[in-house]
Motif scaffolding. Structure first.
Motif, PDB file in Angstrom:
ATOM      1  N   ASP A  22      20.926  42.122  39.393  1.00  0.00           N
ATOM      2  CA  ASP A  22      21.088  43.557  39.611  1.00  0.00           C
ATOM      3  C   ASP A  22      21.997  43.821  40.808  1.00  0.00           C
ATOM      4  N   ALA A  23      21.822  43.055  41.857  1.00  0.00           N
ATOM      5  CA  ALA A  23      22.644  43.228  43.052  1.00  0.00           C
ATOM      6  C   ALA A  23      24.106  42.928  42.733  1.00  0.00           C
ATOM      7  N   ALA A  24      24.350  41.887  41.943  1.00  0.00           N
ATOM      8  CA  ALA A  24      25.721  41.537  41.569  1.00  0.00           C
ATOM      9  C   ALA A  24      26.337  42.634  40.705  1.00  0.00           C
ATOM     10  N   ALA A  25      25.580  43.200  39.787  1.00  0.00           N
ATOM     11  CA  ALA A  25      26.089  44.263  38.931  1.00  0.00           C
ATOM     12  C   ALA A  25      26.441  45.489  39.766  1.00  0.00           C
ATOM     13  N   SER A  26      25.619  45.800  40.751  1.00  0.00           N
ATOM     14  CA  SER A  26      25.890  46.932  41.633  1.00  0.00           C
ATOM     15  C   SER A  26      27.169  46.698  42.434  1.00  0.00           C
ATOM     16  N   ALA A  29      30.235  47.069  40.206  1.00  0.00           N
ATOM     17  CA  ALA A  29      30.505  48.480  39.927  1.00  0.00           C
ATOM     18  C   ALA A  29      31.197  49.146  41.122  1.00  0.00           C
ATOM     19  N   GLU A  30      30.755  48.805  42.326  1.00  0.00           N
ATOM     20  CA  GLU A  30      31.395  49.355  43.522  1.00  0.00           C
ATOM     21  C   GLU A  30      32.849  48.883  43.628  1.00  0.00           C
ATOM     22  N   TYR A  31      33.080  47.603  43.374  1.00  0.00           N
ATOM     23  CA  TYR A  31      34.441  47.070  43.423  1.00  0.00           C
ATOM     24  C   TYR A  31      35.331  47.725  42.369  1.00  0.00           C
ATOM     25  N   GLU A  32      34.801  47.926  41.170  1.00  0.00           N
ATOM     26  CA  GLU A  32      35.590  48.539  40.103  1.00  0.00           C
ATOM     27  C   GLU A  32      35.968  49.972  40.459  1.00  0.00           C
ATOM     28  N   ALA A  33      35.048  50.709  41.082  1.00  0.00           N
ATOM     29  CA  ALA A  33      35.348  52.082  41.501  1.00  0.00           C
ATOM     30  C   ALA A  33      36.425  52.087  42.576  1.00  0.00           C
ATOM     31  N   HIS A  34      36.337  51.143  43.511  1.00  0.00           N
ATOM     32  CA  HIS A  34      37.341  51.045  44.580  1.00  0.00           C
ATOM     33  C   HIS A  34      38.709  50.659  44.014  1.00  0.00           C
TER      34      HIS A  34
END
Length: 88
Positions: A22-26, A29-34
């Motif tokens: 879950d932490a890796a998925a989060s 997602a943050e990296y993809e948004a950036h």
């Protein structure tokens, strides 16, 4: 990041509901948004650069006019009604 979100995550961690997956998925997602934000910025800057390259440069002085760095271009000729009369 809000305090409520942190408290929710801490509660999930204490209950064992958070795992590395879950932490890796989060994080992903943050990296993809950036990355998406950076790609938008690169696109905007590319369009601005293309526009600047296509815009002709303005000529401040006509090739036929002589000018000086100090005084600039010669003044435009005045109307015929205007005369150089000495001050009274």
């Amino acid at each position: 990041m809000s305090a409520n979100l942190m408290q929710m995550w801490l509660g999930q961690f204490d209950r064992g509901e958070l795992d590395a997956e879950d932490a890796a998925a989060s994080t992903v997602a943050e990296y993809e948004a950036h990355i998406a934000a950076l790609e938008r910025k690169v696109g905007q800057l590319t369009m601005e650069l293309d526009l600047l390259k296509k815009t002709p440069r303005l000529r401040l002085v006509n090739n036929n006019d002589s000018s000086s760095i100090i005084s600039g271009p010669k003044p435009a000729p005045s109307d015929e009604d205007a005369t150089d009369r000495p001050a009274a």
